[in-house]
Structures are given as structure tokens and as C-alpha cells.
Motif scaffolding. Structure first.
Motif, PDB file in Angstrom:
ATOM      1  N   TYR A   1       1.088  -1.241  -0.061  1.00  0.00           N
ATOM      2  CA  TYR A   1      -0.072  -0.016   0.101  1.00  0.00           C
ATOM      3  C   TYR A   1       0.887   1.293   0.002  1.00  0.00           C
ATOM      4  CZ  TYR A   1      -3.212   3.556   1.884  1.00  0.00           C
ATOM      5  OH  TYR A   1      -3.743   4.741   1.867  1.00  0.00           O
ATOM      6  N   TYR A   2       0.691   2.066  -1.046  1.00  0.00           N
ATOM      7  CA  TYR A   2       1.554   3.081  -0.983  1.00  0.00           C
ATOM      8  C   TYR A   2       0.688   4.558  -1.367  1.00  0.00           C
ATOM      9  CZ  TYR A   2       5.871   5.792  -2.491  1.00  0.00           C
ATOM     10  OH  TYR A   2       7.090   6.425  -2.710  1.00  0.00           O
ATOM     11  N   TYR A   3       0.776   5.406  -0.400  1.00  0.00           N
ATOM     12  CA  TYR A   3      -0.090   6.723  -0.533  1.00  0.00           C
ATOM     13  C   TYR A   3       0.811   8.140  -0.541  1.00  0.00           C
ATOM     14  CZ  TYR A   3      -3.972  10.253  -0.089  1.00  0.00           C
ATOM     15  OH  TYR A   3      -4.876  11.221  -0.283  1.00  0.00           O
ATOM     16  N   ASN A   4       0.569   8.705  -1.385  1.00  0.00           N
ATOM     17  CA  ASN A   4       1.329  10.011  -1.611  1.00  0.00           C
ATOM     18  C   ASN A   4       0.310  11.294  -1.328  1.00  0.00           C
ATOM     19  OD1 ASN A   4       2.811  12.541  -2.181  1.00  0.00           O
ATOM     20  ND2 ASN A   4       4.141  11.122  -3.785  1.00  0.00           N
ATOM     21  N   GLY A   5       0.331  11.951  -0.038  1.00  0.00           N
ATOM     22  CA  GLY A   5      -0.559  12.997   0.335  1.00  0.00           C
ATOM     23  C   GLY A   5      -0.391  14.038  -0.551  1.00  0.00           C
ATOM     24  N   ARG A   6       0.864  14.457  -0.816  1.00  0.00           N
ATOM     25  CA  ARG A   6       1.209  15.577  -1.818  1.00  0.00           C
ATOM     26  C   ARG A   6       0.599  15.490  -2.931  1.00  0.00           C
ATOM     27  NH1 ARG A   6       6.009  15.670  -0.304  1.00  0.00           N
ATOM     28  NH2 ARG A   6       5.837  17.509   1.390  1.00  0.00           N
ATOM     29  N   GLU A   7       0.972  14.227  -3.503  1.00  0.00           N
ATOM     30  CA  GLU A   7       0.358  14.111  -5.045  1.00  0.00           C
ATOM     31  C   GLU A   7      -1.206  13.908  -5.005  1.00  0.00           C
ATOM     32  OE1 GLU A   7       1.654  10.659  -6.981  1.00  0.00           O
ATOM     33  OE2 GLU A   7       3.838  11.665  -7.465  1.00  0.00           O
ATOM     34  N   LYS A   8      -1.800  13.678  -4.086  1.00  0.00           N
ATOM     35  CA  LYS A   8      -3.027  13.139  -3.949  1.00  0.00           C
ATOM     36  C   LYS A   8      -4.061  14.640  -3.652  1.00  0.00           C
ATOM     37  CE  LYS A   8      -3.492   8.729  -4.818  1.00  0.00           C
ATOM     38  NZ  LYS A   8      -4.005   8.232  -6.058  1.00  0.00           N
ATOM     39  N   GLY A   9      -3.230  15.556  -3.102  1.00  0.00           N
ATOM     40  CA  GLY A   9      -3.924  16.641  -2.484  1.00  0.00           C
ATOM     41  C   GLY A   9      -4.631  16.732  -1.248  1.00  0.00           C
ATOM     42  N   ARG A  10      -4.318  15.572  -0.661  1.00  0.00           N
ATOM     43  CA  ARG A  10      -5.156  15.470   0.734  1.00  0.00           C
ATOM     44  C   ARG A  10      -4.264  14.268   1.525  1.00  0.00           C
ATOM     45  NH1 ARG A  10      -9.156  12.494   3.833  1.00  0.00           N
ATOM     46  NH2 ARG A  10      -8.895  10.786   2.156  1.00  0.00           N
ATOM     47  N   SER A  11      -4.136  14.618   2.758  1.00  0.00           N
ATOM     48  CA  SER A  11      -3.546  13.855   3.810  1.00  0.00           C
ATOM     49  C   SER A  11      -4.389  12.948   4.309  1.00  0.00           C
ATOM     50  CB  SER A  11      -2.677  14.755   4.967  1.00  0.00           C
ATOM     51  OG  SER A  11      -1.369  15.358   4.232  1.00  0.00           O
ATOM     52  N   LEU A  12      -4.134  11.849   4.692  1.00  0.00           N
ATOM     53  CA  LEU A  12      -5.092  10.922   5.381  1.00  0.00           C
ATOM     54  C   LEU A  12      -4.802  10.712   6.848  1.00  0.00           C
ATOM     55  CD1 LEU A  12      -5.089   7.716   3.304  1.00  0.00           C
ATOM     56  CD2 LEU A  12      -6.514   9.746   3.125  1.00  0.00           C
ATOM     57  N   THR A  13      -5.669  10.418   7.812  1.00  0.00           N
ATOM     58  CA  THR A  13      -5.582  10.308   9.113  1.00  0.00           C
ATOM     59  C   THR A  13      -5.160   9.164   9.509  1.00  0.00           C
ATOM     60  OG1 THR A  13      -7.918   9.344   9.367  1.00  0.00           O
ATOM     61  CG2 THR A  13      -7.477  11.966   9.422  1.00  0.00           C
TER      62      THR A  13
END
Length: 399
Positions: free
Chosen positions: A272-284
């Protein structure tokens, strides 16, 4: 025991015409080249032959490392007629040879504050094991304590980078320091079995091969890992135990991998890989926890190994109580070495689903002039390092 010419020099230089006027000796070079044993033997031969009722220092990265690497070996390395007594509560040894008795204090040079532990003591000599791992302030303070007439300094270490302070200050300036420099290779250790030597040659790659096998003070440059798809990508998942490793990020990417360990391999099954900067939203933390649940699926995960700085996320996982969670070991350079070793031996493998891991392998490089990776494209690399150092450790192969 048979000693090579270079080992004999390390043992006896202090009593040889043309060499005994040196103030110090530096032994560097390859691992398992016999430099430590011959230097330790020489240090005790010299100190007990020349001095009586004097105080010496023996220094390592930590006192526990000294006990493991040197003190526990002394009965074998010295033997009769030396009588060695350890006083653990005082971190010291007393050594008797005939009617001579000397005292040896143990010091750990772990960080910049360690120099304070040696302030005020007067030494007739010092042995610094793995000197390149100690802060300069500590080494210089220890050397400054050697004020007894005839005192000498004994250094050994494995190579680091060519910009390392010890290399520039002591090895490159050995003549000005009035120090004897002996460079060791594995050929200088006649007691090293050829099969063991070949194992060490297989164990390391890249910069670690140059430093630990060839004994060169070389710069870290280029790609950090030798990742080869034909060797490291697999569709075969072994029967084994499951783990998850996590590099935590909010604005920076969050990376997690599901591993199956068994049959001599560790396979990263999916990630699982999530880039908050690219997605425009940080996750909790809650959202990341649900992502971990999905990553685990129906697999019985033994443990989650998490970036030790992610305190709130670790607390949340513990609060839910579904997974066992552990803070990861996070020493970067030893961790990179461990990952590189597992890659070289084919222990680490990855399925094609691990696309971000495969992408980062091609982008993970050394920072120019430093023994550190560039802090980009390193999030899957970090969680892989956490997994290798914390779960697999330094085992020959996972089971």
C-alpha cells in the motif's frame, strides 16, 4: 597459531628497532583480516611488558560491544600466563603478568557527549576498537588523556568514506601524527578458511564490498541496491508467516508492505503506497489503519513493524489490539547493508504488484559525498529496511 607478517608487525612493532618510536599504530582494512586479534594481543603485550601499576583505556562504540568483540575473547587470545579479572560494575579489567598488575578501563564512544566520560583520567595508553565509528570529540579527548611518558595509541577500524574525519586526520596524516599505518586485507589472515572468505565476498556488494572486502576508503555513489527483476521478482509465494512493515508519512508518502517469510525467502506479496502531496489530501491515522487492515486481508499477520517516529500511529494500532506492533530498528547505514546482503543472496523477492517498490529501487541513490541516501524516492526503501533489520535481522536466511 600462525601469524602473517602484518599481524606480527601489529603484535610486536612497539619492540622493534625503527618502529618502536612511533606514538601510535593504525590498523585498517577488510573485515576478518585478523587486525583486531593481533592488535589486541600487541596492546596487552606492550602494556604489560613496559608498565606496572598504570591505567589504560579500551574504547569501543559501546561498552557492551567491547565486551562482545574483545573482552570475552581475552582468555582465548591471551591465555596463561596473563591473568585477566573483569570488574563489571566498574567497567574495568585488572591484568596480572608475573608480579606486574595494570588496570584497563572500558569506555563507549557512542555520541558527542561521550567525551565527558574520559575527562580527568590519566592514561598510559589506549586501544580504540572500530575508531571510525566514534565521534571525533571522543577520540581526541581519549588521546589527550595519554600523558604518561611512553604512552601509545592503538587504533583499528574498517573503512568508511574518503571524507571521514578519521581517514583525513589520521590515515592521510599518519606521518605527521608519528603513527605506523598497517593496511590489512583478507590475505593477511592465515587463519581465515577459504570457504569463509568466499562467503564474505558473496555477502557484500557495491560500496560495502569495496570497503569491507577490498578494504578501501571509497565514496558511496550511484544506485544503492543492485535490484534485478529476473532475480528479485517472483510469482511464487512460500508457505510461511506474514508480517507488515510501515514507513509512516502524512505529506510524504506512506508505504506499507505485506511479507510472507518461509522456505528461506521473504516475499513482499503486495503493498500500500499513498502520496498525500500528489493526491492533494493527507490521510488520518484512522484511514491509514483501515488501509493496513485491507492490506492484511485474511492473512494471519504476526507483527507490524512501524517507523519508530510514528508514535501516534503505533499507539492507535495498540489501542485496537488486532495486531502486535513493534517499533522498527532505524540505523540507516547498517540497515542498508543488511538489505543489500539479503538482495544479493536472493532472500528478498517481490511480486509484480509491488510497483512503487520496483520504481523506487531504480531511483534510490547515494547523496553525493555522503554515506546517506538522497531523501527522495525512499519510502518503500525505508519500510523494506525496517522489515529486514527488525524481523529478519542478520540471519543467514529466513525460516
Amino acid at each position: 597459531m600462525t601469524f602473517s607478517r602484518k599481524q606480527m608487525l601489529a603484535l610486536t612493532w612497539w619492540n622493534r628497532p625503527g618502529l618502536k618510536n612511533y606514538d601510535a599504530i593504525i590498523c585498517d582494512g577488510a573485515v576478518r583480516s585478523g587486525k583486531t586479534r593481533s592488535m589486541v594481543g600487541g596492546f596487552f603485550l606492550w602494556s604489560m611488558a613496559v608498565f606496572d601499576n598504570q591505567v589504560f583505556g579500551i574504547c569501543g562504540k559501546s561498552v557492551s560491544a567491547l565486551r562482545r568483540n574483545i573482552i570475552l575473547q581475552l582468555p582465548t587470545w591471551l591465555g596463561p600466563p596473563f591473568a585477566v579479572t573483569e570488574h563489571r560494575g566498574e567497567n574495568k579489567l585488572t591484568v596480572r603478568l608475573g608480579d606486574r598488575v595494570n588496570t584497563y578501563y572500558l569506555f563507549g564512544g557512542q555520541d558527542e557527549s561521550s567525551y565527558m566520560t574520559v575527562q580527568g583520567i590519566t592514561l598510559a595508553g589506549v586501544l580504540l576498537d572500530e575508531a571510525a565509528l566514534m565521534p571525533r570529540s571522543f577520540v581526541e579527548q581519549v588521546c589527550a588523556r595519554c600523558s604518561v611518558p611512553g604512552s601509545k595509541m592503538w587504533f583499528n577500524c574498517n573503512p568508511a568514506g574518503p571524507e571521514h574525519w578519521f581517514y583525513k586526520e589520521w590515515i592521510c596524516r599518519a606521518d605527521k601524527k608519528n603513527a605506523l599505518h598497517l593496511h590489512f586485507t583478507m590475505e593477511d589472515n592465515p587463519g581465515l578458511d577459504s570457504a569463509i572468505r568466499q562467503r564474505y565476498e558473496r555477502l557484500y556488494q557495491g560500496v560495502f564490498y569495496d570497503r569491507y572486502v577490498r578494504g578501501i576508503w571509497c565514496a558511496a555513489e550511484g544506485l544503492i541496491y543492485d535490484f534485478r527483476p529476473e532475480k528479485h521478482i517472483t510469482a511464487s509465494i512460500p508457505e510461511g508467516k506474514y508480517y507488515i512493515s510501515v514507513d509512516y508519512g502524512t505529506q510524504n508518502p506512506f508505504s506499507a508492505g505485506l511479507w510472507c517469510v518461509g522456505d528461506g525467502r521473504a516475499v513482499r506479496v503486495r503493498e500500500y503506497y499513498y502520496n498525500g502531496r500528489e493526491k492533494g489530501r493527507s490521510l488520518t491515522d484512522e484511514e491509514y489503519y483501515r488501509a493496513i487492515l485491507r492490506l492484511a486481508g485474511d492473512k494471519p499477520v504476526q507483527q507490524i513493524v512501524v517507523d519508530p517516529s510514528a508514535a501516534s500511529f503505533i499507539t492507535l494500532i495498540r489501542r485496537y489490539g488486532h495486531f502486535s506492533v513493534r517499533r522498527a530498528k532505524n540505523k540507516v547505514l547498517p540497515g542498508i547493508q543488511t538489505v543489500a546482503s539479503f538482495l544479493e543472496r536472493g532472500v528478498l523477492q517481490f511480486t509484480e504488484e509491488c510497483r512503487d517498490t520496483i520504481r523506487e529501487f531504480s531511483l534510490y541513490v547515494w547523496e553525493e559525498g555522503k554515506d546517506a541516501p538522497v531523501k527522495e524516492n525512499d519510502h518503500a526503501m525505508d519500510d523494506i529496511r525496517y522489515f529486514c533489520t527488525t524481523v529478519l535481522g542478520r540471519k543467514a536466511s529466513p525460516v
